[in-house]
Design a protein around this motif. Sequence first.
Motif, PDB file in Angstrom:
ATOM      1  N   TYR A 283       0.832  -1.208   0.000  1.00 60.02           N
ATOM      2  CA  TYR A 283       0.000   0.000   0.000  1.00 60.02           C
ATOM      3  C   TYR A 283       0.866   1.258   0.000  1.00 60.02           C
ATOM      4  CZ  TYR A 283      -4.083  -2.907   1.060  1.00 60.02           C
ATOM      5  OH  TYR A 283      -5.096  -3.838   1.007  1.00 60.02           O
ATOM      6  N   LEU A 284       1.915   1.253   0.820  1.00 59.23           N
ATOM      7  CA  LEU A 284       2.792   2.418   0.877  1.00 59.23           C
ATOM      8  C   LEU A 284       3.530   2.610  -0.446  1.00 59.23           C
ATOM      9  CD1 LEU A 284       4.343   2.036   4.450  1.00 59.23           C
ATOM     10  CD2 LEU A 284       2.321   3.320   3.767  1.00 59.23           C
ATOM     11  N   PHE A 285       3.953   1.500  -1.046  1.00 64.17           N
ATOM     12  CA  PHE A 285       4.665   1.556  -2.318  1.00 64.17           C
ATOM     13  C   PHE A 285       3.771   2.123  -3.421  1.00 64.17           C
ATOM     14  CE2 PHE A 285       5.837  -0.550  -6.344  1.00 64.17           C
ATOM     15  CZ  PHE A 285       7.133  -0.062  -6.487  1.00 64.17           C
ATOM     16  N   MET A 286       2.533   1.663  -3.496  1.00 68.56           N
ATOM     17  CA  MET A 286       1.611   2.157  -4.519  1.00 68.56           C
ATOM     18  C   MET A 286       1.256   3.620  -4.291  1.00 68.56           C
ATOM     19  SD  MET A 286       1.404  -0.298  -6.563  1.00 68.56           S
ATOM     20  CE  MET A 286       0.143   0.374  -7.660  1.00 68.56           C
ATOM     21  N   GLY A 287       1.126   4.018  -3.012  1.00 67.64           N
ATOM     22  CA  GLY A 287       0.873   5.424  -2.724  1.00 67.64           C
ATOM     23  C   GLY A 287       2.037   6.302  -3.151  1.00 67.64           C
ATOM     24  N   SER A 288       3.257   5.798  -2.958  1.00 65.91           N
ATOM     25  CA  SER A 288       4.439   6.544  -3.378  1.00 65.91           C
ATOM     26  C   SER A 288       4.503   6.664  -4.900  1.00 65.91           C
ATOM     27  CB  SER A 288       5.702   5.850  -2.847  1.00 65.91           C
ATOM     28  OG  SER A 288       6.867   6.561  -3.195  1.00 65.91           O
ATOM     29  N   LEU A 289       4.157   5.584  -5.596  1.00 65.04           N
ATOM     30  CA  LEU A 289       4.110   5.643  -7.063  1.00 65.04           C
ATOM     31  C   LEU A 289       3.053   6.625  -7.544  1.00 65.04           C
ATOM     32  CD1 LEU A 289       4.512   1.930  -8.253  1.00 65.04           C
ATOM     33  CD2 LEU A 289       6.208   3.773  -8.346  1.00 65.04           C
ATOM     34  N   ALA A 290       1.906   6.643  -6.850  1.00 60.67           N
ATOM     35  CA  ALA A 290       0.831   7.556  -7.241  1.00 60.67           C
ATOM     36  C   ALA A 290       1.271   9.012  -7.113  1.00 60.67           C
ATOM     37  CB  ALA A 290      -0.408   7.308  -6.390  1.00 60.67           C
ATOM     38  N   GLN A 291       2.180   9.284  -6.171  1.00 62.33           N
ATOM     39  CA  GLN A 291       2.692  10.646  -6.007  1.00 62.33           C
ATOM     40  C   GLN A 291       3.944  10.897  -6.851  1.00 62.33           C
ATOM     41  OE1 GLN A 291       1.140  12.887  -4.620  1.00 62.33           O
ATOM     42  NE2 GLN A 291       0.027  12.238  -2.800  1.00 62.33           N
ATOM     43  N   GLU A 292       4.304   9.885  -7.679  1.00 62.07           N
ATOM     44  CA  GLU A 292       5.459   9.990  -8.581  1.00 62.07           C
ATOM     45  C   GLU A 292       6.779  10.167  -7.823  1.00 62.07           C
ATOM     46  OE1 GLU A 292       4.690  12.966 -11.496  1.00 62.07           O
ATOM     47  OE2 GLU A 292       2.988  11.889 -12.371  1.00 62.07           O
ATOM     48  N   ASN A 293       6.840   9.585  -6.630  1.00 57.84           N
ATOM     49  CA  ASN A 293       8.096   9.562  -5.873  1.00 57.84           C
ATOM     50  C   ASN A 293       8.884   8.307  -6.260  1.00 57.84           C
ATOM     51  OD1 ASN A 293       7.896  11.940  -4.341  1.00 57.84           O
ATOM     52  ND2 ASN A 293       6.543  10.957  -2.868  1.00 57.84           N
ATOM     53  N   TYR A 294       9.390   8.292  -7.466  1.00 61.94           N
ATOM     54  CA  TYR A 294      10.035   7.088  -7.974  1.00 61.94           C
ATOM     55  C   TYR A 294      11.334   6.773  -7.222  1.00 61.94           C
ATOM     56  CZ  TYR A 294       6.716   7.959 -11.739  1.00 61.94           C
ATOM     57  OH  TYR A 294       5.558   8.184 -12.447  1.00 61.94           O
ATOM     58  N   TRP A 295      12.055   7.801  -6.824  1.00 61.38           N
ATOM     59  CA  TRP A 295      13.307   7.571  -6.091  1.00 61.38           C
ATOM     60  C   TRP A 295      13.036   6.924  -4.735  1.00 61.38           C
ATOM     61  CZ3 TRP A 295      14.563  10.040  -1.423  1.00 61.38           C
ATOM     62  CH2 TRP A 295      13.683  11.046  -1.014  1.00 61.38           C
ATOM     63  N   LEU A 296      11.936   7.330  -4.087  1.00 65.72           N
ATOM     64  CA  LEU A 296      11.598   6.755  -2.789  1.00 65.72           C
ATOM     65  C   LEU A 296      11.056   5.340  -2.957  1.00 65.72           C
ATOM     66  CD1 LEU A 296      11.805   7.712   0.092  1.00 65.72           C
ATOM     67  CD2 LEU A 296       9.447   8.508  -0.028  1.00 65.72           C
ATOM     68  N   SER A 297      10.298   5.112  -4.019  1.00 66.53           N
ATOM     69  CA  SER A 297       9.794   3.763  -4.304  1.00 66.53           C
ATOM     70  C   SER A 297      10.946   2.808  -4.583  1.00 66.53           C
ATOM     71  CB  SER A 297       8.845   3.805  -5.507  1.00 66.53           C
ATOM     72  OG  SER A 297       7.781   4.705  -5.297  1.00 66.53           O
ATOM     73  N   ALA A 298      11.933   3.281  -5.334  1.00 67.31           N
ATOM     74  CA  ALA A 298      13.105   2.444  -5.614  1.00 67.31           C
ATOM     75  C   ALA A 298      13.885   2.141  -4.343  1.00 67.31           C
ATOM     76  CB  ALA A 298      14.008   3.150  -6.627  1.00 67.31           C
TER      77      ALA A 298
END
Length: 509
Positions: free
Chosen positions: A413-428
Amino acid sequence: MDVKDIFSYDWSYLLPEFIILGFATVLSLLDLFAGKRLGKQVIGWLSLVGVVLAAVFVFANESSLDKPYSYMADMIRIDSYGNAFKLLFLAGTAFALLLSLSYLKQREVEHQGEYYYLLLTALLGAMVMASSADLITLFVGLELLSLSSYVLVGLRKKSLHSNESAFKYVVTGSIATAVTLFGMSYVYGLTGTTHVYEIAGRLAEASMAGYSFLVYMAFVFLAVGLAFKISAVPNHMWAPDVYQGAPTPVTAFLAVVSKAAGFALLFRLLLVSFLYVTDGVSSRFFFEQGSFYLGLMAALSMIVGNTMAMRQTNVKRMMAYSGIAQAGYLLVSFVPPTTLFFSQAIFYLFGYLLVSFGAFAVIMVVSREQQSEDLKGFAGLYHRSPAMAIAMTIFLLSLAGIPVTAGFFGKFYLFMGSLAQENYWLSATMIITSVISYYYYFGIIRQMYMRPGTSEAPLPVPKGIWAFVLVMAVATVFFGAFPGLVTDYVQAHFNPSFDFGNMLPPSFQ
């Protein structure tokens, strides 16, 4: 704002806090006057009764609460946000009490009566933090939790590790408190009020009046100071020593309840107070600069926690560094928050609650039998107690984020929320550090299944602990298979409806 006298309030909404306060007071008097005749186990069971009773009234409050109810000029606010966190605190304290009933039979803690009602006062501080809407009550709750925790960590008076960890905890906690107060002083100086919701508008005015640098300084000091309570970088180095030296149930309490209370405070204070801050054009500080600072804290916590955990041979220190990484994962929901961040954060904390207490219960049993907290103490555990080994495997897989466990969906859930906000560096960063964590989580699994132990005799496990571990393991898998049962329930009954667009004045949207 209407001025009320003390008799015009409906005090029933504060019954959970009154119950915990009443039980802590009565149990301290019972321990003082009838401790030897009553028995310490009775005080433990009575503490558990108080926690369960308080949880019942939290549910009752939520079912009858149509809108937030405030006390004392809105210094205390009873709302869905606070009630959801209170249930986590109460569940965590109940689990800590159940573990303590078995742990204290070792007689490592001489003052067992004090142990139980200090847990209740720490719980009361966490509950006050969750319901505070004013800097004064926030700080009072924070200090009540902190001071109780300092004493709990040092209750093994004959243990040098416990003495050392308590001393370090007090010193680092005092420094973090000073930094937090310094940030609060900036906020008060800029706004002239201690009320969180009034601060929000006045900080925005101060920023637009040319004091944006001071507003940013206040945010940084508050974030750094509060990072101590959630054991996130840069205020994280207390955790390994304190986790190692504290009694194991207290370690579990700090890992879950104290951390959750820190997040309750962090979300309420930073999200509300800095939500309207802008540079006067179109930028919204919290959603851009503020979220970047918190994202940096999250990334560093994930990296430092997971890499340092790889070097640990003491299992409680390893869990401390794992907890630092978990704080980093949870901060991702805040960078910046989506409208679903509340249910995502609650689910993550709920899954972490089950896993942490289950894992520390197994650690408590193994370390007691081995007289050591070294990782090698888990060698051959599968042959000595297959049930404990399988349960510990489930907990470790959940911490690592492997399907199908509650920990997997918490991170998902946290990963998908981060992707939705386009925080790709944080998702990686989340993905890379999660893979790194497999090394030390699977290191324990390797010890349990692939390394010979010093003995093949069956591991003595108290029946109560065996049942507790079994329930935690089953719940971890069950809610990993059906995560919607928690998230849907939170959204239906406890969702405070954070609609960030509507929370902003038209001129700031």
